[in-house]
Scaffold this motif. Structure first.
Motif, PDB file in Angstrom:
ATOM      1  N   UNK A  92       0.552  14.465   2.354  1.00  0.00           N
ATOM      2  CA  UNK A  92       0.998  15.251   1.443  1.00  0.00           C
ATOM      3  C   UNK A  92       1.784  13.866   0.146  1.00  0.00           C
ATOM      4  N   UNK A  93       0.657  13.195   0.481  1.00  0.00           N
ATOM      5  CA  UNK A  93       1.208  11.860  -0.687  1.00  0.00           C
ATOM      6  C   UNK A  93      -1.078  11.793  -1.305  1.00  0.00           C
ATOM      7  N   UNK A  94      -0.772  11.244  -2.596  1.00  0.00           N
ATOM      8  CA  UNK A  94      -1.751  10.724  -2.752  1.00  0.00           C
ATOM      9  C   UNK A  94      -2.019   9.602  -2.907  1.00  0.00           C
ATOM     10  N   UNK A  95      -3.114   8.769  -2.528  1.00  0.00           N
ATOM     11  CA  UNK A  95      -3.128   7.702  -3.495  1.00  0.00           C
ATOM     12  C   UNK A  95      -4.542   6.939  -4.135  1.00  0.00           C
ATOM     13  N   UNK A  96      -4.253   5.683  -4.736  1.00  0.00           N
ATOM     14  CA  UNK A  96      -5.205   4.648  -5.939  1.00  0.00           C
ATOM     15  C   UNK A  96      -4.524   4.289  -5.786  1.00  0.00           C
ATOM     16  N   UNK A  97      -4.732   2.866  -4.293  1.00  0.00           N
ATOM     17  CA  UNK A  97      -4.595   1.349  -4.217  1.00  0.00           C
ATOM     18  C   UNK A  97      -5.604   0.449  -4.087  1.00  0.00           C
ATOM     19  N   UNK A  98      -4.736   0.478  -5.685  1.00  0.00           N
ATOM     20  CA  UNK A  98      -5.110  -0.390  -6.027  1.00  0.00           C
ATOM     21  C   UNK A  98      -6.137  -1.951  -6.332  1.00  0.00           C
ATOM     22  N   UNK A  99      -5.145  -2.698  -4.860  1.00  0.00           N
ATOM     23  CA  UNK A  99      -5.684  -4.219  -4.648  1.00  0.00           C
ATOM     24  C   UNK A  99      -6.864  -4.228  -3.708  1.00  0.00           C
ATOM     25  N   UNK A 143       0.556   3.037  -5.429  1.00  0.00           N
ATOM     26  CA  UNK A 143      -0.744   2.336  -5.877  1.00  0.00           C
ATOM     27  C   UNK A 143      -0.467   1.250  -5.183  1.00  0.00           C
ATOM     28  N   UNK A 144       0.018   1.107  -4.244  1.00  0.00           N
ATOM     29  CA  UNK A 144       0.304  -0.716  -3.292  1.00  0.00           C
ATOM     30  C   UNK A 144       1.930  -0.034  -2.793  1.00  0.00           C
ATOM     31  N   UNK A 145       2.031  -0.166  -1.443  1.00  0.00           N
ATOM     32  CA  UNK A 145       3.153   0.094  -0.405  1.00  0.00           C
ATOM     33  C   UNK A 145       3.463  -1.855   0.301  1.00  0.00           C
ATOM     34  N   UNK A 176       8.346  -7.232   3.066  1.00  0.00           N
ATOM     35  CA  UNK A 176       8.841  -6.485   4.198  1.00  0.00           C
ATOM     36  C   UNK A 176       8.549  -5.086   4.212  1.00  0.00           C
ATOM     37  N   UNK A 177       7.750  -4.814   2.802  1.00  0.00           N
ATOM     38  CA  UNK A 177       7.896  -2.977   3.460  1.00  0.00           C
ATOM     39  C   UNK A 177       8.577  -2.036   3.019  1.00  0.00           C
ATOM     40  N   UNK A 178       9.305  -2.902   2.125  1.00  0.00           N
ATOM     41  CA  UNK A 178      10.292  -2.133   1.586  1.00  0.00           C
ATOM     42  C   UNK A 178      10.210  -1.989  -0.130  1.00  0.00           C
ATOM     43  N   UNK A 179       9.277  -2.592  -0.405  1.00  0.00           N
ATOM     44  CA  UNK A 179       8.648  -1.753  -1.660  1.00  0.00           C
ATOM     45  C   UNK A 179       7.753  -1.056  -2.241  1.00  0.00           C
ATOM     46  N   UNK A 180       7.407  -0.069  -2.803  1.00  0.00           N
ATOM     47  CA  UNK A 180       6.090   1.094  -2.978  1.00  0.00           C
ATOM     48  C   UNK A 180       6.017   0.886  -4.958  1.00  0.00           C
ATOM     49  N   UNK A 181       5.450   0.856  -5.034  1.00  0.00           N
ATOM     50  CA  UNK A 181       4.683   0.954  -6.576  1.00  0.00           C
ATOM     51  C   UNK A 181       4.065   2.450  -6.166  1.00  0.00           C
ATOM     52  N   UNK A 182       4.860   3.117  -7.771  1.00  0.00           N
ATOM     53  CA  UNK A 182       4.154   5.007  -7.411  1.00  0.00           C
ATOM     54  C   UNK A 182       4.010   4.928  -9.017  1.00  0.00           C
TER      55      UNK A 182
END
Length: 260
Positions: A92-99, A143-145, A176-182
């Motif tokens: 159900x998500x969309x992705x544009x993983x810029x890095x 944008x980033x995970x 640490x796996x606890x931040x997202x850029x969205x």
């Protein structure tokens, strides 16, 4: 008597000149030594940084749990600190993983391929928040995970400025796996207007900048209030960045996902 005084005056003058020259020479010697030492220190640090970037042996938690089995285990059965690939647990998500591209403020690709990993507890909160967004015709776009600490070192090498990149020694919550850029997009994939692009570093991206069109303020408010409702907190200067409560206490990780 006058001749003696003249001789003494000349002697004192010559001594002062000699002393001044000696001081200058000593200063130059010390300065050159200092420059050489600083250059050596910088060269050593550069070599250390290169070694770190090429290595996967950065300080990280022992026995890190990563769910990579072909048969995906139910999310509820996994330990909250386990890392998972988010797409394995929700479509159900969309992705544009810029890095994983050069379309980012670094102007360089720093991921070998695009993947979105988080810890289980982060994934649970994201999936729950996304269900609420769907009720109003929206969904989360990433944008980033999770970001390996070795990538943090790469980013620091390109832009060694803590205003834009977290110091890799201390680590980012992304590590640490606890931040997202969205951001938010409609269910058809159209991005909501948030006033700036991702990774725009200026006052227009600040949450407390209210000098913006009402549509932009409403879009940011929807994103912020919903994310906060499900356990995330925001960064004042970046409308796109969200951290899970308690994630700052998790250890830095450095596993790299497979691009097969």
């Amino acid at each position: 008597m006058a001749e003696k005084m003249s001789w003494l005056t000349n002697l004192i003058t010559d001594f002062k000149k000699y002393a001044s020259l000696k001081i200058v020479v000593v200063f130059i010697m010390v300065f050159n030594f200092s420059c050489k030492e600083n250059t050596k220190i910088l060269e050593d640090k550069h070599l250390q940084l290169e070694a770190i970037i090429k290595s996967d042996s950065l300080p990280t938690e022992a026995n890190i749990e990563i769910e990579t089995k072909k048969e995906v285990a139910p999310l509820a059965s996994l330990i909250d600190t386990t890392f998972i690939r988010l797409a394995d647990y929700s479509d159900g998500f969309a992705y544009d993983l810029r890095y994983a591209t050069d379309n980012n403020f670094l102007k360089e690709k720093v991921y070998d391929c695009a993947e979105c990993y988080t810890r289980v507890k982060t994934a649970k909160a994201l999936i729950t928040a996304n269900e609420e967004f769907k009720k109003v015709g929206m969904k989360i776009k990433f944008y980033d995970c999770y970001r390996p600490n070795s990538v943090q070192y790469k980013m620091w090498k390109i832009v060694p400025n803590p205003q834009y990149v977290a110091n890799p020694v201390k680590g980012s919550i992304h590590n640490k796996g606890g931040a997202v850029d969205i951001t938010l997009v409609t269910l058809d994939g159209e991005e909501l207007d948030m006033g700036t692009d991702f990774d725009y570093f200026g006052k227009r991206a600040y949450h407390d900048n209210l000098d913006l069109p009402q549509e932009i303020l409403d879009n940011r408010k929807l994103l912020k209030e919903t994310m906060e409702k499900y356990g995330f907190w925001s960064t004042r200067t970046e409308w796109w960045h969200y951290n899970l409560n308690g994630a700052t206490n998790d250890p830095i990780a450095n596993f790299n996902w497979s691009c097969d």
